[in-house]
Design a protein around this motif. Sequence first.
Motif, PDB file in Angstrom:
ATOM      1  N   GLU A  76     -30.839  10.957 -29.459  1.00 55.27           N
ATOM      2  CA  GLU A  76     -31.949  10.036 -29.645  1.00 55.27           C
ATOM      3  C   GLU A  76     -32.822  10.116 -28.388  1.00 55.27           C
ATOM      4  OE1 GLU A  76     -32.158   7.357 -32.382  1.00 55.27           O
ATOM      5  OE2 GLU A  76     -30.975   8.961 -33.263  1.00 55.27           O
ATOM      6  N   ALA A  79     -39.618   8.269 -28.867  1.00 54.76           N
ATOM      7  CA  ALA A  79     -40.504   8.898 -29.853  1.00 54.76           C
ATOM      8  C   ALA A  79     -41.890   9.078 -29.253  1.00 54.76           C
ATOM      9  CB  ALA A  79     -40.586   8.036 -31.111  1.00 54.76           C
ATOM     10  N   LEU A 253     -42.285   6.767 -39.045  1.00 56.13           N
ATOM     11  CA  LEU A 253     -41.250   7.550 -38.376  1.00 56.13           C
ATOM     12  C   LEU A 253     -40.073   7.873 -39.290  1.00 56.13           C
ATOM     13  CD1 LEU A 253     -41.239   5.933 -34.825  1.00 56.13           C
ATOM     14  CD2 LEU A 253     -41.889   8.264 -35.428  1.00 56.13           C
ATOM     15  N   ASN A 256     -40.191  11.423 -39.696  1.00 53.32           N
ATOM     16  CA  ASN A 256     -39.618  12.167 -38.582  1.00 53.32           C
ATOM     17  C   ASN A 256     -38.114  12.278 -38.720  1.00 53.32           C
ATOM     18  OD1 ASN A 256     -38.251  12.023 -35.715  1.00 53.32           O
ATOM     19  ND2 ASN A 256     -40.237  12.991 -35.397  1.00 53.32           N
ATOM     20  N   THR A 284     -30.702   4.764 -37.054  1.00 49.96           N
ATOM     21  CA  THR A 284     -31.999   4.824 -36.374  1.00 49.96           C
ATOM     22  C   THR A 284     -32.557   3.409 -36.274  1.00 49.96           C
ATOM     23  OG1 THR A 284     -32.447   7.065 -37.174  1.00 49.96           O
ATOM     24  CG2 THR A 284     -34.338   5.766 -36.449  1.00 49.96           C
ATOM     25  N   ILE A 300     -35.853   7.859 -31.545  1.00 47.78           N
ATOM     26  CA  ILE A 300     -35.629   8.552 -32.807  1.00 47.78           C
ATOM     27  C   ILE A 300     -34.835   9.825 -32.525  1.00 47.78           C
ATOM     28  CG2 ILE A 300     -37.687   7.706 -34.000  1.00 47.78           C
ATOM     29  CD1 ILE A 300     -39.022  10.378 -33.230  1.00 47.78           C
TER      30      ILE A 300
END
Length: 443
Positions: A76, A79, A253, A256, A284, A300
């Motif tokens: 992670e 973002a 997102l 994504n 997430t 993310i």
Amino acid sequence: MRYGLHDKPPVGTTLLSALQWMIVTVSSSVAVPLMIGDVYGLQPDEIGKLMQQSMFFIGFASLLQVWIGHRYPMMEGPAGLWWGIFVILAQIGTSLGLHPQEIGQSFQLGLMMAGVLFIVFGMLGWVGKLQRWFTPLVSGTYMILLAVSLCSNILAGMLGIGFQHSREVQPMIALVSIAIVALVIWLTRLKRFSSFAVLIGMVVGWVFYAVMGWTEPVRPTDQVIAWPSLFFWGAPRWDWGIVLTSTLTGFVLLTNLVTSLVVMGKATNTEPTLKQYNRGGVFTGVSHILSGLSGVVGMIPLSLAAAVIQTTRMASRLPFMLAMVGIMVIGLFPAISHFLAALPTPVAYAALFITYTKLLGFGLKDYVSMEMDERTITVGGSSLLVGIGIMFVPATAWQNMPPMISFLFGNGLLLGVIVCLLLEHVVFRKREGSEGQKDGHAA
């Protein structure tokens, strides 16, 4: 692939791979807290605290994902869309008379609400259904635009622009960057060292910088251990504009997340299941709630992990899990965090250059796998031209637009993918009958 997801490499290989994952994770995330601290006018001690918070929760969120989430070795990280919004809203908010800290307080609440959105979508099984929208044309467009959007920062960093506050190209820095790239390419061609090419490149480059006296001094610290705390910016604060923007950003997102899992599946020679998509969505959401509680930039899954695996041919989960525990430790010990933060950015960019090229390769492979008929060229070409074209529009051109418009239409990666989705599934949608006929002929 030398080591698959379920393989357990020898102890030495596992430890070196874990160290490599740690350095890649730090180098891909360390710049964001520094930039946010600068934009929001934080003091050096506050920036150090934000850095530690970021490291700890990146490690914790990544460990949850690989353990009980989507179960891929994929870190992670902050973002790009989130920290871009952090910066833009800071500029807009300051012009409206808001204190930067108030903006941070509102972001904390917005991130938690976006996290709830992810969890709801994951628990209802909707994340897995979104995967159907991401055809090779859409995922290929996403990866190509992602690589293009990154290339400016990568090359600027390799040329020494921004390093030690320089605004010009530094020839010696550029030559060393080229040498590091060449070293990494050579190491990737050697079976014995290919899995650790990025790590070796970074270490060699860092040592050379130290010998030349180009490294920044490590900031001293009086604390031995600094535990993570809640609400870095202060108590959460409601602001309709920021909270709504955060919630919509979380929805965007979702795309994504899906594309990252698609690309990771290709890198590891596996096919993500619907359960993996939905579990990934849930966790997430958990990472977004953790981001809101701690006050760090929203996290993310980073597609960069797929490129690392493709480069090193090491997909084992065990080294990755050890690395994420190590990242959490970095977030607890200020001395370690400050030491790793001293890694020269041109070295990091140069060592990761080949890794970033893999992202472009994933996109090109998706395009090559399709028949280049008139429809494919129209959808793919339009999406790429719109996305890349927007990247050349100065950020200042959107300052007088409503925040939501500037966020959605000022991001070339996001806009290009949205255009591709609309053209692929709405404007030039394939008729099911024609697809069935094509499949019948193929059979």
